[in-house]
Scaffold this active site. Sequence first.
Site, PDB file in Angstrom:
ATOM      1  N   GLU A   1       7.025 -11.955 -34.853  1.00 38.00           N
ATOM      2  CA  GLU A   1       8.010 -11.403 -33.916  1.00 38.00           C
ATOM      3  C   GLU A   1       7.477 -11.410 -32.490  1.00 38.00           C
ATOM      4  OE1 GLU A   1      10.632 -11.683 -35.461  1.00 38.00           O
ATOM      5  OE2 GLU A   1      11.485  -9.665 -35.592  1.00 38.00           O
TER       6      GLU A   1
ATOM      7  N   THR B   1      17.527 -13.582 -23.635  1.00 42.14           N
ATOM      8  CA  THR B   1      16.737 -12.388 -23.906  1.00 42.14           C
ATOM      9  C   THR B   1      16.532 -11.572 -22.624  1.00 42.14           C
ATOM     10  OG1 THR B   1      15.618 -13.620 -25.629  1.00 42.14           O
ATOM     11  CG2 THR B   1      14.594 -11.564 -24.960  1.00 42.14           C
TER      12      THR B   1
END
Lengths: 307, 307
Positions: free
Chosen positions: A128, A181
């Site tokens: 992640e 993002t």
Amino acid sequence: MDSIKIFAPGTIANVSCGFDILGLCLDSVGDEMIIRKTAKKGVTISKIVGQILPLETKKNVAGVAALALLEKVDSDCGFDIEIYKNIKPGSGIGSSAASSAGAVFGINKLLGEPFSLAELVPFAMEGEKLASGSAHADNVAPAILGGFTLVRSYTPLDVIKINSPKELFATVIHPQIEIKTADSRSVLKQQVTLKLAVKQMGNLGGLISGLYTENYDLISNSLHDEIVEPNRSILIPGFDDVKKSCLKAGALGSGISGSGPSIFALSKGEETAKEVAKSMGEIYKNIGIDFDIHVSKINQEGIKILK
Amino acid sequence: MDSIKIFAPGTIANVSCGFDILGLCLDSVGDEMIIRKTAKKGVTISKIVGQILPLETKKNVAGVAALALLEKVDSDCGFDIEIYKNIKPGSGIGSSAASSAGAVFGINKLLGEPFSLAELVPFAMEGEKLASGSAHADNVAPAILGGFTLVRSYTPLDVIKINSPKELFATVIHPQIEIKTADSRSVLKQQVTLKLAVKQMGNLGGLISGLYTENYDLISNSLHDEIVEPNRSILIPGFDDVKKSCLKAGALGSGISGSGPSIFALSKGEETAKEVAKSMGEIYKNIGIDFDIHVSKINQEGIKILK
């Protein structure tokens, strides 16, 4: 056992009032992975089908997660990973988490399970970190443990599996738009009023309570996010209409899946969840945005061995 | 039934990470009240023993709560209230809540229970409004419902009873100092960082989960308040030492009871809770501040009928 084939499920993070801490595991959408022992030590990614993603181990989330695990254990062999992607990267239903979690789950099995499921979470978090810059656990935890999971704390890491009511179903729609993002982060306000924080905590407490007592009314009453959703949802065209329509179709509640653009709803019973799917789809048909849609029970076991 | 004698328990509000929403009911400390039907309509307070408090109905929290109830029901009689105070006003263990809750509980019984327990909460909140200017529910709810209670929402009011683990005991020490309400409010910061709010929510979720699963380690790990306690505790001399000492004595966690000055600890088992009481008392003996101390199981039923 020299090879393993697994189903690595999609997940919903940021479940309404559980921003950054509460996630759940899906059952009807996920990747498949084949992991094989190799004579040569180290980790290779030999094949990725369905998406264009880096094969270089250190640039691939599955590779990085696998290397993090292998650093902590003596292994006389290496591992090769094949990934068959069904979850689209950037969809908001845990694409990188599925690959990261799947890699460490599979390798742990092939090594004879030196680690518990909970101990695999930090390794998967390294994937992640590569994907988003932050080693968050709210997708990899439900992928590995199944059901609903709460990240109680990061220092030390403490992940808790929460009861999932049997009749709870998720509907997730992925409108085919891209949210950067940087944008989904920049709309987040870094300060909240104490009053709003207390209100959100009331709902989080209600949601956790509703999950344990399988009280669907309480779950419904608690599924609100007044801190993040009002800011982030403006990045998702049609969000307000989708939310309204799925509540009208009988959903218990609805919100942004992860950091979007996917939108999830929770319903009591599969039939309602399917009605909700229909109503969500209508909105994007009218707007003219392509979409994928999934109806899924809550996946209680997480990653599954396929053969 | 023309009269009723009841035990109106003390309560702990602001249970660590449950600021403003989570409360619990005590068993070993509380007031007694006798409520009698009277021929004349309305509410009188004929006697208050143990504390000097106003007898005038509209200036007394029990009177105001009773009037709020009677506004919503047809009654052909009135009620007289006697209060035998054991809870000191301003102690932080729900003195006004006990009187407010006791009054409406008793009158509801004498009227043949036109209201459910949950429906009594808003009437008792009117007493709290008189006492503190704000109609909060986090003391009256556990007093009326017993156990742990969560105020999920005020609009609409939604109070949820949470499971209480059987071996959980509370220790509460009341150092005999006065904290002005204005001071305990003014030290509260009205803004919190999103990061801290998320951290606190993780702990709240963990605490609620620990209460349902009777997981004492999880309860212990979750009993933290990093939003309010760091600011409010500076008003309580000896707070840090008391907290340290009771954790050393085996408590699961500790925090400010209500808005203080009482400090509570939760322990697994009565024996540990008594050890914790001893260690807390030592601190105030050394400082030279008088104190009351209570060790109590969690009172699962709330207000009790004595005869």
